[in-house]
Design an enzyme around this catalytic site. Sequence first.
Site, short mmCIF file in Angstrom:
data_model
loop_
_atom_site.label_atom_id
_atom_site.label_comp_id
_atom_site.label_asym_id
_atom_site.label_seq_id
_atom_site.Cartn_x
_atom_site.Cartn_y
_atom_site.Cartn_z
N ASN A 13 0.86 -1.19 0.00
CA ASN A 13 0.00 0.00 0.00
C ASN A 13 0.90 1.23 0.00
OD1 ASN A 13 -1.83 2.02 0.40
ND2 ASN A 13 -2.52 1.34 2.42
N TRP A 14 0.99 1.87 -1.15
CA TRP A 14 1.87 3.05 -1.28
C TRP A 14 1.28 4.29 -0.60
CZ3 TRP A 14 4.16 3.32 -6.97
CH2 TRP A 14 5.04 2.25 -7.15
N LYS A 15 -0.01 4.21 -0.22
CA LYS A 15 -0.70 5.37 0.36
C LYS A 15 -0.53 6.58 -0.59
CE LYS A 15 -0.25 3.20 4.81
NZ LYS A 15 -0.13 3.30 6.25
N HIS A 98 -9.71 1.32 4.93
CA HIS A 98 -8.42 1.51 5.60
C HIS A 98 -8.60 2.47 6.77
CE1 HIS A 98 -4.27 2.53 6.38
NE2 HIS A 98 -3.95 1.42 5.73
N GLU A 168 -5.34 -4.87 10.47
CA GLU A 168 -4.35 -3.81 10.67
C GLU A 168 -4.61 -3.11 12.00
OE1 GLU A 168 -2.44 -2.53 6.68
OE2 GLU A 168 -4.11 -1.21 7.09
N SER A 216 3.25 -1.88 10.14
CA SER A 216 4.72 -1.72 10.20
C SER A 216 5.48 -3.00 9.90
CB SER A 216 5.16 -1.19 11.56
OG SER A 216 4.64 0.08 11.77
P1 13P Z 1 2.84 0.59 7.58
O1 13P Z 1 3.45 -0.68 7.09
O2 13P Z 1 3.54 1.83 7.07
O3 13P Z 1 2.64 0.58 9.06
O4 13P Z 1 1.38 0.68 6.94
C1 13P Z 1 0.50 -0.36 7.15
C2 13P Z 1 -0.72 -0.03 6.39
O5 13P Z 1 -1.46 0.83 6.79
C3 13P Z 1 -0.93 -0.76 5.13
O6 13P Z 1 -2.22 -0.59 4.65
#
Ligand code: 13P
Length: 258
Positions: A13-15, A98, A168, A216
């Site tokens: 997930n690149w956000k 999310h 998550e 993470s």
């Molecule tokens: P991180 O791996 O940066 O904690 O993000 C997890 C996440 O929200 C994936 O959707």
Amino acid sequence: MSEKTTKRLIVGNWKMNPSSFKEAEKLFIEITKLISHIKKTDIIVCPPFLYIEKLKKLSRKIQLGAQDSFWENGGAYTGEVSSEMLYNTGIKYVILGHSERRQMGENNNFINKKIKGALASGLIPILCVGESERDLEHNYFNFVKTQLLECLNGISKNSISKVIIAYEPIWAISSTKDRKDAKPEDCKEMTIFIRKILSDKFGSESSRVKIIYGGSVNDKDAELFLKDGGINGLLPGKASLDPKKFSKIIEICETLNK
Ligand code: 13P
């Protein structure tokens, strides 16, 4: 299908990153080169909407996903992107619910409509659930149960196996202030609980639902989570923006798939 016999998947997930298509292309190409030998792991990258169509042309091995979609197929919905548009662009997956979108006001009812819209358009929804804290009274189980039941309300037994659940825990996500590391045991107890909720609601079909973990996760702890977390894959955020770390996570998964 047990967690052992199911093909594992790694979803990046690149956000809202990176800030230009040029950087996105470089990142994607680096990942593509590093994973060219991978055969037994499903690899999915979810970039911002804007980059999806061009990135799709750069790799056959990496599948593309979106980070959200709207439930209606078209009309007066300023700023939204429909599941149908995404499907017609050739993508297969969409992350829905999310925690970062929930924090912006998205609720279980919205997410439920989005899941129904995604399934109707032929997309595979990756439904994110997870608590913001682990209280001593264990109310976090009820919190996740409510998320599951409300988000999956009205989904048929025939469709449930097309949904992927991403656990998550918000307290473990890299962007959470004062975050804490989750342990594979934390993940395992929740995946057992999620499987029980799904089984009570959908019966035996629910055993085919894949559950993945995000919070993470990185190249150092991916193996432990995959081995001991009771899961079928991982959903890294930050680590998916680093080609070496992301490809290492995929490599670890591939080795376990053998
Ligand atoms: P991180 O791996 O940066 O904690 O993000 C997890 C996440 O929200 C994936 O959707």
